[in-house]
Design an enzyme around this catalytic site. Sequence first.
Site, PDB file in Angstrom:
ATOM      1  CG  ASP A  91      -1.025  -4.965  -0.771  1.00  0.00           C
ATOM      2  OD1 ASP A  91       0.209  -5.071  -0.625  1.00  0.00           O
ATOM      3  OD2 ASP A  91      -1.705  -4.053  -0.271  1.00  0.00           O
ATOM      4  CE  LYS A 109      -2.977  -4.834   3.065  1.00  0.00           C
ATOM      5  NZ  LYS A 109      -2.495  -3.545   3.595  1.00  0.00           N
TER       6      LYS A 109
END
Length: 292
Positions: free
Chosen positions: A137, A11
């Site tokens: 995350d 990401k």
Amino acid sequence: MGAITLRAPAKINLTLDILGKRPDGYHDMRMVMQAVSLGDTVTVSEAGEGFSLSAEGIDLPAGKVTLEQQAAEAFFRALNRPMPGLRVLLEKRVPAYAGLGGGSADAAAVLRCLRRLYAPELPREALEEIGLSVGSDVPFCVRGGTCLAEGRGEILTDLPPLPDCAIILCKPNFGLPTPELFRRVDGADLGTRPDPAAMGAALERGELSSAAACLGNVFERVLTEQEGAEIRSIKDLLLRGGALGAAMSGSGPTVYGLFDHPDRAAQALELLKGRYRETYLAHPVKKFSQAE
Ligand code: C5P
């Protein structure tokens, strides 16, 4: 039981803001996250006894319970089932400790593989909740695509995807440990904050150049002189090479730039690769389906 292989996209943070420290020691975040095509590949199969992890491309940390194992144990705990013998194979491409969520993406991919193998009906929300027990995350990495992430990172709101573009990611050769950076943030003046609403509006309109103008990461404000100089110099190279915008991802040190011209991106890739071995070309990727 067969083996399942899934990709584990890294990401980038299009925006990253830290709202404050919480009583539990974590920080309240507000960030726009985007999954990218640079990713590892994770294969999970039922085999033998206990948990084994092997990786092509990296040395595994010795004597630590890996995020992958924590994910598998949390999965079977949540299902209230004993964990069978599991073998996990990683093909590593995402640099570790880089601000790209590589470890979180691998843990999330283990969860997605285990859902396919053992609980195909398990809703994504439940998998995200299991992911949060592994790392802040991981819920986003379970979902993928483009999200506003709040709380520790687990309160996710889907956003329209970043328009297709070339993303150059460049990791300089120094480490920025995440807990240390969070400590530097406490009590620091973070200055002007990135505007996630403006980013959301740009995504809504599908305007890459407006989105690129809204990139921002408050961790860039707490870098030392030397760290900051190197991050700025990579950003300059990306911008002079034609990037519409550039920022550091997560707690760094990877810097990325967004390009609407594939040729300019290819040139910038060559230029930066000459100086930084860990330079990659990627694209935005979409949210996973239940089957992925
Ligand atoms: O959740 P995770 O284990 O990935 O977090 C690693 C470290 O980063 C935490 O121990 C904490 O120091 C810091 N952190 C934080 N606030 C968050 C996420 C992470 O302070 N929202």
